[in-house]
Design an enzyme around this catalytic site. Sequence first.
Site, PDB file in Angstrom:
ATOM      1  N   LEU A 103       8.556  48.982 -92.131  1.00  7.43           N
ATOM      2  CA  LEU A 103       9.516  49.658 -91.250  1.00  7.43           C
ATOM      3  C   LEU A 103       8.824  50.205 -89.999  1.00  7.43           C
ATOM      4  CD1 LEU A 103      11.555  51.688 -93.939  1.00  7.43           C
ATOM      5  CD2 LEU A 103      11.870  49.309 -93.170  1.00  7.43           C
ATOM      6  N   ASP A 154      -5.284  59.491 -92.508  1.00  6.30           N
ATOM      7  CA  ASP A 154      -4.517  59.748 -93.725  1.00  6.30           C
ATOM      8  C   ASP A 154      -3.571  60.891 -93.363  1.00  6.30           C
ATOM      9  OD1 ASP A 154      -3.507  60.721 -96.088  1.00  6.30           O
ATOM     10  OD2 ASP A 154      -5.439  60.881 -97.103  1.00  6.30           O
ATOM     11  N   TYR A 163       8.587  60.534-106.737  1.00  6.96           N
ATOM     12  CA  TYR A 163       9.007  59.954-105.456  1.00  6.96           C
ATOM     13  C   TYR A 163      10.280  60.658-104.955  1.00  6.96           C
ATOM     14  CZ  TYR A 163      10.130  56.245-102.045  1.00  6.96           C
ATOM     15  OH  TYR A 163      10.416  55.549-100.895  1.00  6.96           O
TER      16      TYR A 163
END
Length: 254
Positions: free
Chosen positions: A17, A57, A160
């Site tokens: 994406l 990160d 998640y």
Amino acid sequence: MEIKGHTAIVTGGASGLGAATARALAAAGAKVGVLDMNEELAHAVATELGGAAAACDVSDAASTEAAFAAVREALGPARILIACAGIAAGAKLVGKDGAPTPLDKLTRAIRINLIGTINTMRLAAADLVALEPLDDGERGTIVTTASIAGFEGQVGQGDYSASKGGVAAMTLTFARELARDGIRVNCISPGLMDTPMMAGLPDAVRESLIATTVFPKRLGQAEEYAALALQLVQNRFINGSVIRFDGALRMAPK
Ligand SMILES: NC(=O)c1ccc[n+]([C@@H]2O[C@H](COP(=O)([O-])OP(=O)(O)OC[C@H]3O[C@@H](n4cnc5c(N)ncnc54)[C@H](O)[C@@H]3O)[C@@H](O)[C@H]2O)c1
């Protein structure tokens, strides 16, 4: 806001994406900074677009501060942040052996998907408040990426769900906080998208999820996500919104 001529940072811009959105922003005339943990792919995308790449990160403050500084140096401060960096995850509270799942495993997605998003938002916002406003008093805009699993996660993806529910939940609050500085905040909550992340799912799971998607019965395309992200950047009256982007899929418990 207008896209042309402005700097945009896309996290997770090396793949899926994020990469599609980086390409769409560049096609619309933005100078694109590609931030990603995958340094090699980030450079490949940035080179293709004539932008800049910086490895980081997003869950690490120092590494992301350095990446924002590198893009600022190369392209100027960003008016647009598209936060796509993230990982798929799936951990239950209790393992098959009856033992509690190690806390690190359960909180990894929260660290990367949620804290990583907050981390990039704080850096983008700090750069934006220092800039002069554009038309309508707008300084810039932020688009984050949640997931429909943040609303109806399936068994085994509570970690998640927590990470993505958090991304969705903070949208309005940060839009309210940043309103006085002319910064809009919106969030896209995708269903199943055809990206390398989704390719990691077993075929049977992917097919059953496609079967429960209402219409169109297929995976979403990264270019469709990118088109929505650009609309959220361009359309000044959309603010504080979490937009489902899922072909009307409502995931079942399993
Ligand atoms: N693909 C889907 O079906 C789907 C559905 C809902 C939400 N999402 C979310 O969309 C976002 C983009 O996913 P995608 O499908 O394009 O996946 P992808 O794996 O193709 O891209 C994710 C990118 O994020 C980068 N990344 C991962 N951890 C990072 C970190 N700590 N710091 C910096 N970069 C990091 C990866 O290197 C990768 O380039 C993710 O947040 C994902 O959770 C995806």
